[in-house]
Write a protein that holds these residues in place. Structure first.
Motif, PDB file in Angstrom:
ATOM      1  N   ALA A   1      59.409  22.067 113.338  1.00 54.17           N
ATOM      2  CA  ALA A   1      58.094  22.620 114.023  1.00 54.17           C
ATOM      3  C   ALA A   1      56.787  22.120 113.125  1.00 54.17           C
ATOM      4  N   ALA A   2      55.783  22.482 114.072  1.00 51.15           N
ATOM      5  CA  ALA A   2      54.659  21.992 113.422  1.00 51.15           C
ATOM      6  C   ALA A   2      53.458  23.028 113.578  1.00 51.15           C
ATOM      7  N   LYS A   3      52.670  23.233 112.472  1.00 51.25           N
ATOM      8  CA  LYS A   3      51.474  24.126 112.524  1.00 51.25           C
ATOM      9  C   LYS A   3      50.331  23.410 112.146  1.00 51.25           C
ATOM     10  N   ASP A   4      49.341  23.568 113.267  1.00 55.42           N
ATOM     11  CA  ASP A   4      48.033  22.768 112.940  1.00 55.42           C
ATOM     12  C   ASP A   4      46.995  23.660 112.249  1.00 55.42           C
ATOM     13  N   GLY A   5      45.817  23.155 112.241  1.00 54.59           N
ATOM     14  CA  GLY A   5      44.624  23.961 111.611  1.00 54.59           C
ATOM     15  C   GLY A   5      44.949  24.301 110.036  1.00 54.59           C
ATOM     16  N   ILE A   6      45.373  23.267 109.503  1.00 56.34           N
ATOM     17  CA  ILE A   6      45.677  23.576 108.130  1.00 56.34           C
ATOM     18  C   ILE A   6      44.511  22.581 107.245  1.00 56.34           C
TER      19      ILE A   6
ATOM     20  N   ASP B   1      39.752  28.891 107.088  1.00 47.67           N
ATOM     21  CA  ASP B   1      38.974  28.732 106.334  1.00 47.67           C
ATOM     22  C   ASP B   1      37.796  29.582 106.152  1.00 47.67           C
ATOM     23  N   LYS B   2      38.173  30.962 106.234  1.00 46.54           N
ATOM     24  CA  LYS B   2      37.280  32.007 106.096  1.00 46.54           C
ATOM     25  C   LYS B   2      36.532  32.037 105.179  1.00 46.54           C
ATOM     26  N   HIS B   3      37.285  31.816 103.728  1.00 44.86           N
ATOM     27  CA  HIS B   3      36.700  32.067 102.548  1.00 44.86           C
ATOM     28  C   HIS B   3      36.643  30.561 101.734  1.00 44.86           C
ATOM     29  N   LEU B   4      36.651  29.473 102.641  1.00 48.07           N
ATOM     30  CA  LEU B   4      36.819  28.303 102.167  1.00 48.07           C
ATOM     31  C   LEU B   4      35.721  27.862 101.177  1.00 48.07           C
ATOM     32  N   LYS B   5      34.279  28.243 101.829  1.00 47.66           N
ATOM     33  CA  LYS B   5      33.120  28.022 100.623  1.00 47.66           C
ATOM     34  C   LYS B   5      33.481  28.495  99.309  1.00 47.66           C
ATOM     35  N   GLU B   6      33.659  29.929  99.085  1.00 50.31           N
ATOM     36  CA  GLU B   6      33.588  30.497  97.898  1.00 50.31           C
ATOM     37  C   GLU B   6      34.860  30.065  97.275  1.00 50.31           C
ATOM     38  N   ILE B   7      35.945  29.652  97.839  1.00 48.98           N
ATOM     39  CA  ILE B   7      36.998  29.168  97.034  1.00 48.98           C
ATOM     40  C   ILE B   7      36.758  28.021  96.276  1.00 48.98           C
ATOM     41  N   ILE B   8      35.954  26.991  97.011  1.00 51.69           N
ATOM     42  CA  ILE B   8      35.597  25.558  96.625  1.00 51.69           C
ATOM     43  C   ILE B   8      34.981  26.005  95.243  1.00 51.69           C
TER      44      ILE B   8
ATOM     45  N   VAL C   1      38.482  18.138  99.860  1.00 51.96           N
ATOM     46  CA  VAL C   1      38.941  19.074 100.894  1.00 51.96           C
ATOM     47  C   VAL C   1      39.339  18.166 102.050  1.00 51.96           C
ATOM     48  N   ASP C   2      40.176  18.371 102.783  1.00 52.16           N
ATOM     49  CA  ASP C   2      40.761  17.482 103.809  1.00 52.16           C
ATOM     50  C   ASP C   2      41.169  18.622 104.846  1.00 52.16           C
ATOM     51  N   ARG C   3      40.297  18.342 106.071  1.00 54.69           N
ATOM     52  CA  ARG C   3      40.530  19.684 107.224  1.00 54.69           C
ATOM     53  C   ARG C   3      41.481  18.734 108.359  1.00 54.69           C
ATOM     54  N   ASP C   4      41.828  19.661 109.146  1.00 54.53           N
ATOM     55  CA  ASP C   4      42.397  18.874 110.373  1.00 54.53           C
ATOM     56  C   ASP C   4      43.737  18.337 109.769  1.00 54.53           C
ATOM     57  N   GLN C   5      44.442  19.099 109.175  1.00 51.46           N
ATOM     58  CA  GLN C   5      45.921  18.701 108.751  1.00 51.46           C
ATOM     59  C   GLN C   5      46.899  19.502 109.514  1.00 51.46           C
ATOM     60  N   THR C   6      48.152  18.901 109.439  1.00 51.35           N
ATOM     61  CA  THR C   6      49.171  19.790 110.142  1.00 51.35           C
ATOM     62  C   THR C   6      50.365  19.540 109.304  1.00 51.35           C
ATOM     63  N   ILE C   7      51.033  20.530 109.233  1.00 50.58           N
ATOM     64  CA  ILE C   7      52.385  20.761 108.331  1.00 50.58           C
ATOM     65  C   ILE C   7      53.538  20.763 109.307  1.00 50.58           C
ATOM     66  N   ILE C   8      54.215  19.434 109.305  1.00 46.44           N
ATOM     67  CA  ILE C   8      55.512  19.585 109.832  1.00 46.44           C
ATOM     68  C   ILE C   8      56.680  20.003 108.999  1.00 46.44           C
ATOM     69  N   CYS C   9      57.426  21.011 109.572  1.00 46.96           N
ATOM     70  CA  CYS C   9      58.610  21.594 108.790  1.00 46.96           C
ATOM     71  C   CYS C   9      59.797  21.310 109.323  1.00 46.96           C
ATOM     72  N   ILE C  10      60.850  20.788 108.679  1.00 44.16           N
ATOM     73  CA  ILE C  10      62.027  20.513 108.908  1.00 44.16           C
ATOM     74  C   ILE C  10      63.181  21.436 108.449  1.00 44.16           C
TER      75      ILE C  10
ATOM     76  N   LYS D   1      47.833  14.254 108.740  1.00 42.98           N
ATOM     77  CA  LYS D   1      46.656  14.591 109.691  1.00 42.98           C
ATOM     78  C   LYS D   1      47.255  15.049 110.780  1.00 42.98           C
ATOM     79  N   SER D   2      46.435  15.625 111.666  1.00 47.66           N
ATOM     80  CA  SER D   2      46.775  16.208 112.946  1.00 47.66           C
ATOM     81  C   SER D   2      46.932  15.232 114.129  1.00 47.66           C
ATOM     82  N   GLU D   3      45.994  14.221 113.799  1.00 49.58           N
ATOM     83  CA  GLU D   3      46.140  12.979 114.899  1.00 49.58           C
ATOM     84  C   GLU D   3      47.374  12.624 115.042  1.00 49.58           C
TER      85      GLU D   3
END
Ligand code: ADP
Ligand code: ASP
Ligand code: MG
Length: 439
Positions: free
Chosen positions: A300-305, A353-360, A371-380, A421-423
């Motif tokens: 399965a794949a989860k986007d927006g990581i 990304d709600k608190h990303l700014k403060e976290i960074i 920081v890298d945006r637009d990543q996807t987790i692929i779960c096997i 990367k999500s692409e």
């Protein structure tokens, strides 16, 4: 008692609702039936809310009228008796007048949630009227009387258990107990919801609360498939999964299940079955505590990581470093999904990304942050026993053409996760379908 949940497509038209009514009649014992809104309705209500935030009242009124017309047609197709048709017409008038009232007032997140609740309130009342017309013994159990979130915005299983039992005690002796999926109240008693796709979660919470014999999730596909059928061409249903395996797949993007809906069923050990309303005799997927079979079963794949890396010489031979890093995420109530470490760096992923700014900003105190945006987790997922060789090799052979950013293996014996990367998502899922399942 069993809990049967029917999703949006399964109740998407008058005809579909009639099929659901004949399906539930096959049960010899009383059942609790959880319904989603008719398909498309919640999306329309989200669009309505967006226009109300923007004070675009003309467009909002247009959306309400077009949805109302659709429902007016559905009730004509659903009922034959004049008295029930009148009752349904009054029901529509009540709910659509309610929606229209928001085109005049101030609009905040609370009003939005009240608007989103209308889809399930409509579908369940319409379905119960149909059962009434069919002279079936049925009653509505208002989810807003028992489904509740706690102060952390998590379902409060104890509250749900007590109040659902009260509702059932008040309504003894019926064959069909109909209730709304998705909607609930928050700790302040305001209308809230269990997030998109949340009707599965409702069914699981109810199943856990009453220690049901089984929770059935009826949808538009014959069970959990080995890969995302929206992305790859060939997939097959999986007959059996353990709670752990199903929970991983749901959390990491298998849309057939709400991300956290397996947990309540697992907590109280209630089996979950995934079934197809269009093909009721198909086997579907059975989810229990038992592990069946070995080897890789699904991806399965989860986007927006978003991935975050912290590099620091201070990590070398130090203890307490990771704790300080994790505390930053804890302070900002941001869960971490994946983590990999080296002696001088740590990378982890978050899905908001709600608190990303403060976290960074806070992580900056510990070292160099990237920081890298637009990543996807692929779960096997599967039974990838640590005693057997070759699972990791199979995965990496399949992904040989894909640049991999992170790898997580060894957290449990039932999954391997990679971050890309999500692409590359489509290419990766297709490659895994070929390399792991020979499609
Ligand atoms: P419902 O409205 O009944 O809740 P959903 O649309 O939420 O239905 O979930 C069913 C859809 O999930 C399927 O139509 C399918 O496209 C999608 N899906 C994504 N991944 C999977 C998977 N691994 N197995 C089965 N279905 C999946
Ligand atoms: N109606 C809600 C949604 O569309 C809940 C659900 O269908 O599960 O997200
Ligand atoms: Mg769903």
């Amino acid at each position: 008692m069993k809990v049967l949940k029917f999703g949006g497509t399964s109740v998407g038209s008058a005809e579909r609702m009639k099929s659901v009514a004949s399906l539930i009649k096959k049960n010899a014992e009383p059942v609790i039936v959880v319904l989603s809104a008719m398909s498309g309705t919640t999306n329309s209500l989200v669009e309505l809310a967006t226009n109300l935030y923007a004070k675009n009242h003309a467009k909002a009124n247009e959306l309400i009228s077009s949805l109302e017309n659709k429902y007016k047609q559905e009730i004509k197709n659903l009922y034959t008796t004049e008295s029930i048709l009148n009752k349904a017409a009054n029901l529509l008038k009540y709910h659509f007048d309610y929606l229209r009232a928001f085109t005049q007032d101030m609009f905040t997140v609370n009003e939005e949630k009240a608007i989103l609740a209308q889809g399930e309130l409509l579908s369940t009342a319409m379905f119960q009227f149909y059962l009434e017309e069919q002279k079936e013994s049925s009653v509505l159990l208002p989810a807003l009387n028992f489904m509740r979130l706690d102060e952390n915005e998590e379902p409060d299983l104890n509250y749900i258990e007590t109040h659902l039992k009260q509702e059932l005690d008040k309504n003894k002796g019926f064959n069909f107990y109909i209730t709304q999926g998705f909607i609930c109240r928050n700790i302040f008693g305001e209308i809230d919801n269990l997030k998109r796709g949340g009707s599965d979660y409702t069914a699981s919470l109810i199943g856990a609360a009453i220690q049901a014999k089984e929770i059935q999730i009826w949808t538009d596909i014959d069970g959990m498939h080995n890969n995302d059928p929206r992305v790859v061409d060939k997939t097959h249903p999986i007959e059996q999964l353990s709670f752990d395996e199903a929970a991983e797949l749901a959390y990491f993007g298998a849309k057939i299940l709400h991300p956290t809906c397996i947990l309540p069923a697992q907590k109280r050990n209630v089996p979950v079955k995934l079934l197809n309303t269009m093909q009721p005799d198909a086997k579907g997927t059975l989810i229990t505590k038992d592990f069946a079979g070995s080897g890789i079963k699904a991806v399965a794949a989860k986007d927006g990581i978003t991935s975050i890396s912290i590099k620091s010489g201070r990590m070398l031979l130090a203890y307490g470093f990771l704790r300080s890093v994790f505390e930053v995420f804890e302070r900002h109530k941001t869960p971490i999904d994946m983590i990999t470490t080296s002696e001088v760096a740590v990378s982890l992923t978050i899905d908001t990304d709600k608190h990303l700014k403060e976290i960074i900003e806070e992580l900056g105190e510990f070292g160099q942050v990237s920081v890298d945006r637009d990543q996807t987790i692929i779960c096997i997922v599967g039974n990838v026993s640590f005693d057997k060789s070759g699972y990791a090799q199979k995965v990496f052979n399949a992904l040989s053409e894909i640049p991999v950013r992170m790898i997580s293996y060894g957290g449990s014996e039932n999954n391997v996760s990679v971050l890309i990367k999500s692409e590359y998502k489509k290419q990766a899922l297709q490659a895994l379908n070929k390399g792991l399942f020979n499609y």
